[in-house]
Design a protein around this motif. Structure first.
Motif, PDB file in Angstrom:
ATOM      1  N   UNK A 258       0.971  -1.160   0.012  1.00 38.07           N
ATOM      2  CA  UNK A 258       0.033  -0.115  -0.010  1.00 38.07           C
ATOM      3  C   UNK A 258       0.927   1.259   0.005  1.00 38.07           C
ATOM      4  N   UNK A 259       1.726   1.451   0.922  1.00 40.71           N
ATOM      5  CA  UNK A 259       2.488   2.589   1.010  1.00 40.71           C
ATOM      6  C   UNK A 259       3.478   2.693  -0.169  1.00 40.71           C
ATOM      7  N   UNK A 260       4.127   1.374  -0.586  1.00 41.19           N
ATOM      8  CA  UNK A 260       4.855   1.627  -1.916  1.00 41.19           C
ATOM      9  C   UNK A 260       4.118   1.966  -3.156  1.00 41.19           C
ATOM     10  N   UNK A 261       2.981   1.311  -3.263  1.00 41.71           N
ATOM     11  CA  UNK A 261       1.933   1.964  -4.290  1.00 41.71           C
ATOM     12  C   UNK A 261       1.702   3.586  -4.361  1.00 41.71           C
ATOM     13  N   UNK A 262       1.624   3.669  -3.057  1.00 44.42           N
ATOM     14  CA  UNK A 262       1.029   5.073  -3.016  1.00 44.42           C
ATOM     15  C   UNK A 262       1.995   5.840  -3.264  1.00 44.42           C
ATOM     16  N   UNK A 263       3.580   5.789  -2.924  1.00 40.77           N
ATOM     17  CA  UNK A 263       4.677   6.373  -3.256  1.00 40.77           C
ATOM     18  C   UNK A 263       4.938   6.510  -4.717  1.00 40.77           C
ATOM     19  N   UNK A 264       4.695   5.330  -5.440  1.00 36.37           N
ATOM     20  CA  UNK A 264       5.077   5.280  -6.658  1.00 36.37           C
ATOM     21  C   UNK A 264       4.021   5.969  -7.729  1.00 36.37           C
TER      22      UNK A 264
END
Length: 623
Positions: A258-264
């Protein structure tokens, strides 16, 4: 030219036998892996008799012949050394990373594209109604219609879980459960907040309308399932595999993906908006000019993650707005050809292509008209670039995912809306005028290179030469939903290059595919996925089961009918396991086309959007 001469010419224009690394065929086209595509002369190949078009996609060089493909393939087998042949069972091509990525994105978004468009139009109409005070956002009517328009976007992770599972061949229901967990009400209530997992503090990202977290999750599931298949005893695999998958991947997705996808997503959106902000007019002109060239090569799908990232972060997207004029510009170029050509067949093709562009479909114009005339495609690119520049300069935007078309105009309502309308029709007008004066090549028509379909007077049958066929009612081959041929996810079929027809989307997991007409089975395939039937009056029908299902090498198809056997309406051609076909990532649509349809052929009484049963009257073919 006979078949052998056609094949010899094709080999030569492909760069010679030594340039052909491997080849195979499906129901309509020869598929080549070439050592050096630069050695292939696309223009000359398209001018070979019986060649309908040339398509380059996902690392393949495809030459479309229609039902004649088997004859050419057989000749190819005689002329090409056995080392160059590839059996269908070996057809899962190795792609480079870029092609594989584009293929994946395409496979994930294509199945839901038209639902996205329909949902986007509803959201656009609601924006118009509320801004004009025709409807209050607090009313029950608005709430219900907004649910219809916003549900796909809100539950996007679940939809993508299905399409990713089909593409990656993971357990569909486990994938769906993972996607559902991301929009589960108790999780949704924590979006943007901090909570804990096993006494560890974690921040919860917003999963509504998100793309990357669920893709990361299903990729992980694919490899996890491989490990479990090797380690869990088969007797208890059905119980423990879903348990382990859910208990590991749901927390992992929420905590990490979730956080990685949000950052990307944020980084992609910010990068594009920063570039766009440097000079909106130049950015719009650039995308508008090259947009349809990207469509030809299939790389336009690479824009979709950016589009979703923009909508998720900003609530709108500008790529679709500057991309849109390029679609109608292709129709403008087709209209320019329509005004100049004296070829009756080309008039019919270009008129249809012109109309389809207003509904967001450019492939008919590209593959049927502009690429044939070459300069016309460039004129359309110029028109698209001008339209993109106008829309870009105005900051025109879309509030949902919807390919630019007249029905989808409400999606673009708001900032820069009027300029978008100007850009749209300016692109059409400029492309049409430029094509009329500069894009029409008299030499093409003079040399007979303009594309022509099989003429009705050339078809053998029991009718007098030149007489129109009697109206023919065809049956539905399967139980399912009737769809337009133009909506099928295959450019060659959708453009009408293989004749006029329609599609039935099966709604049963396993069923017999029935003959839609009386006639003789004149074409069969070892892969069992397609059949050609010739009626007594000479009409040639193609029944194609699924898209790219040639790759299954006959799996999921059983009890095929034999070639040269007489068949009646409603009798079985084969049995297809549509559930497994879909589970393996293939579109299971059953396509019926009249290969030798003519410019005057019409299809009446089509039950578009309706559910029909096998043997129901489906449509009437009238000349």
């Amino acid at each position: 030219m006979n078949d052998k001469e056609i094949t010899q010419t094709l080999i030569a224009e492909l760069g010679g036998a030594k340039n052909i690394q491997s080849f195979t065929h499906c129901a309509t086209r020869l598929r080549f892996q070439l050592k050096d595509e630069k050695k292939a002369n696309k223009n000359k190949i398209e001018n070979i008799p019986s060649v309908i078009s040339v398509v380059k996609a996902a690392g393949q060089y495809q030459v479309v012949f229609g039902p004649k493909v088997v004859d050419i393939f057989n000749e190819m087998n005689e002329l090409i050394d056995v080392d160059n042949k590839v059996s269908v069972i070996q057809r899962r091509d190795k792609k480079n990373i870029f092609n594989a990525l584009i293929d994946f994105v395409s496979s994930v978004f294509t199945p839901i594209l038209y639902v996205l468009i329909g949902s986007g139009i509803i959201k656009g109409l609601l924006a118009i109604f509320t801004s004009l005070n025709w409807m209050k956002a607090t009313s029950g009517t608005y709430t219900i219609l907004n649910a219809a328009g916003d549900s796909l976007y809100y539950f996007l992770p679940m939809f993508l879980a299905v399409t990713c599972a089909r593409k990656l061949k993971t357990n569909l229901f486990v994938s769906l459960a993972i996607g559902g967990s991301l929009v589960y009400p108790n999780i949704a209530a924590l979006y943007g907040k901090t909570t804990d997992f096993l006494n560890m503090p974690i921040d919860i990202a917003t999963f509504k309308s998100s793309v990357f977290p669920i893709i990361f999750a299903i990729f992980s599931l694919k490899y996890l399932e491989k490990i479990m298949k090797k380690t869990i005893p088969s007797a208890v695999e059905n119980i423990f595999a879903p348990l382990i998958s859910l208990i590991l991947l749901v927390p992992l997705t929420i905590i990490l993906f979730g956080p990685l996808g949000s950052i990307l997503s944020n980084e992609i959106a910010s990068l594009y908006m920063n570039l766009y902000g440097l000079n909106r007019m130049i950015a719009g002109a650039f995308i508008g000019f090259f947009a349809q060239a990207m469509v030809v090569f299939g790389i336009h799908w690479g824009l979709f993650p950016i589009i979703f990232s923009d909508i998720q972060k900003y609530g709108y997207d500008t790529i679709l707005a500057v991309f849109g004029p390029s679609i109608i510009a292709q129709s403008g170029a087709a209209f320019g050809i329509l005004m100049r050509t004296k070829n009756s067949t080309m008039k019919k093709i270009s008129s249809s292509a012109t109309i389809m562009g207003f509904f967001g479909i450019s492939e008919a114009a590209i593959y049927g008209v502009t690429l044939k005339y070459k300069r016309a495609f460039l004129m359309a690119m110029i028109g698209g670039g001008l339209g993109g520049a106008i829309a870009g300069a105005a900051g025109s935007r879309a509030t949902a995912v919807a390919v630019a078309s007249v029905p989808s105009f409400p999606v673009y309502f708001g900032h820069g809306f009027l300029q978008f309308i100007v850009a749209y029709f300016a692109a059409f007008l400029v492309a049409a005028v430029l094509t009329y004066f500069f894009g029409f090549d008299k030499n093409i028509e003079a040399s007979g290179e303009a594309p022509a379909k099989v003429d009705i007077t050339s078809v053998s049958g029991n009718k007098e030469k030149g007489e129109p066929w009697e109206p023919l009612v065809i049956y539905s081959p399967v139980d399912g939903e009737v769809k337009k041929l133009a909506d099928v996810a295959d450019k060659v079929f959708a453009s009408g290059s293989l004749g006029k027809g329609l599609v039935v989307k099966p709604n049963k997991t396993r069923q017999s595919v029935l003959s839609p007409v009386d006639g003789v089975v004149t074409v069969t395939y070892t892969t069992r996925h397609a059949y050609g039937i010739t009626t007594d009056d000479g009409r040639q029908f193609l029944i194609h089961i699924g898209i790219n299902t040639v790759d299954l090498n006959g799996e999921q198809f059983s009890d095929p009918i034999q070639k040269n056997k007489r068949i009646k309406k409603g009798e079985p051609l084969c049995i297809a396991n549509f559930e497994e076909i879909a589970a393996k990532g293939y579109d299971s649509s059953v396509i019926v086309t009249l290969i030798n349809s003519t410019s005057v052929t019409e299809i009446k009484s089509i039950k578009i959007g309706e559910h029909v049963s096998a043997k129901d009257e489906l449509a009437s073919f009238i000349d």
